[in-house]
Write a protein that holds these residues in place. Structure first.
Motif, short mmCIF file in Angstrom:
data_model
loop_
_atom_site.label_atom_id
_atom_site.label_comp_id
_atom_site.label_asym_id
_atom_site.label_seq_id
_atom_site.Cartn_x
_atom_site.Cartn_y
_atom_site.Cartn_z
N TYR A 1 0.83 -1.21 0.00
CA TYR A 1 0.00 0.00 0.00
C TYR A 1 0.87 1.26 0.00
O TYR A 1 0.55 2.23 -0.69
N ARG A 2 1.97 1.22 0.75
CA ARG A 2 2.82 2.42 0.80
C ARG A 2 3.42 2.74 -0.55
O ARG A 2 3.59 3.92 -0.91
N VAL A 3 3.75 1.72 -1.33
CA VAL A 3 4.26 1.97 -2.68
C VAL A 3 3.21 2.69 -3.51
O VAL A 3 3.52 3.65 -4.24
N ASP A 4 1.96 2.28 -3.39
CA ASP A 4 0.87 2.96 -4.12
C ASP A 4 0.75 4.42 -3.67
O ASP A 4 0.53 5.31 -4.50
N VAL A 5 0.89 4.64 -2.37
CA VAL A 5 0.83 6.02 -1.85
C VAL A 5 2.00 6.83 -2.39
O VAL A 5 1.84 8.01 -2.75
N MET A 6 3.18 6.22 -2.45
CA MET A 6 4.35 6.92 -2.98
C MET A 6 4.12 7.35 -4.42
O MET A 6 4.51 8.46 -4.82
N VAL A 7 3.50 6.50 -5.19
CA VAL A 7 3.19 6.84 -6.59
C VAL A 7 2.29 8.07 -6.62
O VAL A 7 2.51 9.01 -7.41
#
Length: 292
Positions: A193-199
């Protein structure tokens, strides 16, 4: 007393460091090898000014991406900071997931300045690993982890030992190691999920800027989140494939972090209550208060 907050990526170490600094009149020292570099913010999950909440933070944004920063440098700088913070009656709080940095700063490790990086470009992974095995037959480094293999050989050539053979259990400071943990499957969900937020926060744009600098130093090639996107910018892989690779590498990194901290340090682990983080803060506070 020194407080060291350790654990895998995406488990709440940064927030815990700020909360403990407010309670114990502390200053935070970065223990993440990627966050010492300027302009690398989103992929490295670097703390923002707002998140600092007025707490003094050290060893963030101290180097440009085309510069080097070694374990020797970190050990020297962090020990000087610890001594200074203690001398002012405050509490040094190391926070980060780079285990070797934490170990080098707090334990009786001796490093020489790393002036000469060997050129191993002519060696295959198998050939390079054979060199390491001749130096350290008991190495736990995987042969395909080329960066660590090269680092271990450089360490031997410059210091006369490799990290696995120069273990020290002698702490230089009165230290409490606070480890944050959670269910492994849930941690992996948080990482994804954090990777998606980073995007959403601009990871692609940040990585594109990094790619276009043509800088390929350790500062760029070590963090997870930049090099994985290079094939997308080159038209060799889809964005979805590259983001999946970032998630996979991040999950694997979290697993390696658990292994390191469990094997290298006497860590008191706390399960994080993500629904009410204050519960975790209180548990850690009570433990530290009992040990002081």
């Amino acid at each position: 007393m020194v407080i060291a907050i350790v654990g895998p990526t995406c488990v709440g170490k940064t927030k815990m460091s700020v909360e403990l600094a407010k309670i114990f009149n502390g200053e935070v020292i970065n223990a993440d090898s990627t966050q010492v570099f300027k302009d690398l913010n989103i992929a490295t999950a670097k703390i923002t000014e707002e998140e600092k909440e007025g707490i003094v933070h050290h060893l963030f944004d101290i180097k440009n991406i085309d510069e080097d920063y070694t374990v020797f440098d970190y050990q020297r700088d962090t020990r000087a900071l610890i001594d200074d913070i203690i001398s002012r009656g405050k509490t040094p709080i190391l926070c980060g997931g780079t285990g070797l940095y934490v170990k080098a700063a707090l334990y009786d490790y001796e490093f020489k300045e790393e002036n000469n990086k060997g050129d191993y470009s002519k060696y295959s992974n198998d050939e390079l690993y054979e060199i390491l095995l001749n130096i350290d037959p008991n190495t736990t480094i995987h042969k395909n982890n080329r960066k660590r293999v090269e680092r271990a050989i450089d360490c031997f050539n410059q210091n006369g030992f490799v990290p696995s053979s120069k273990k020290s259990d002698k702490l230089l400071y009165d230290t409490l190691f606070i480890g944050l943990t959670t269910d492994r499957d849930y941690l992996y969900e948080r990482i994804n999920y954090r990777v998606d937020v980073m995007v959403n926060n601009g990871l692609i744009e940040e990585a594109k800027w990094v790619y276009e600098t043509n800088v390929r130093t350790k500062a760029i090639m070590t963090p997870i989140g930049y090099k994985e996107l290079f094939p997308y910018f080159e038209g060799k892989s889809s964005l979805e494939e590259c983001l999946d690779l970032i998630k996979r590498n991040s999950r694997r990194y979290a697993k390696r972090q658990y292994t390191w901290f469990n094997n290298q340090m006497d860590v008191k682990w706390f399960d994080v209550d993500f629904n009410n983080f204050n519960n975790t803060v209180n548990n850690v506070y009570n433990y530290i208060k009992k040990c002081r």
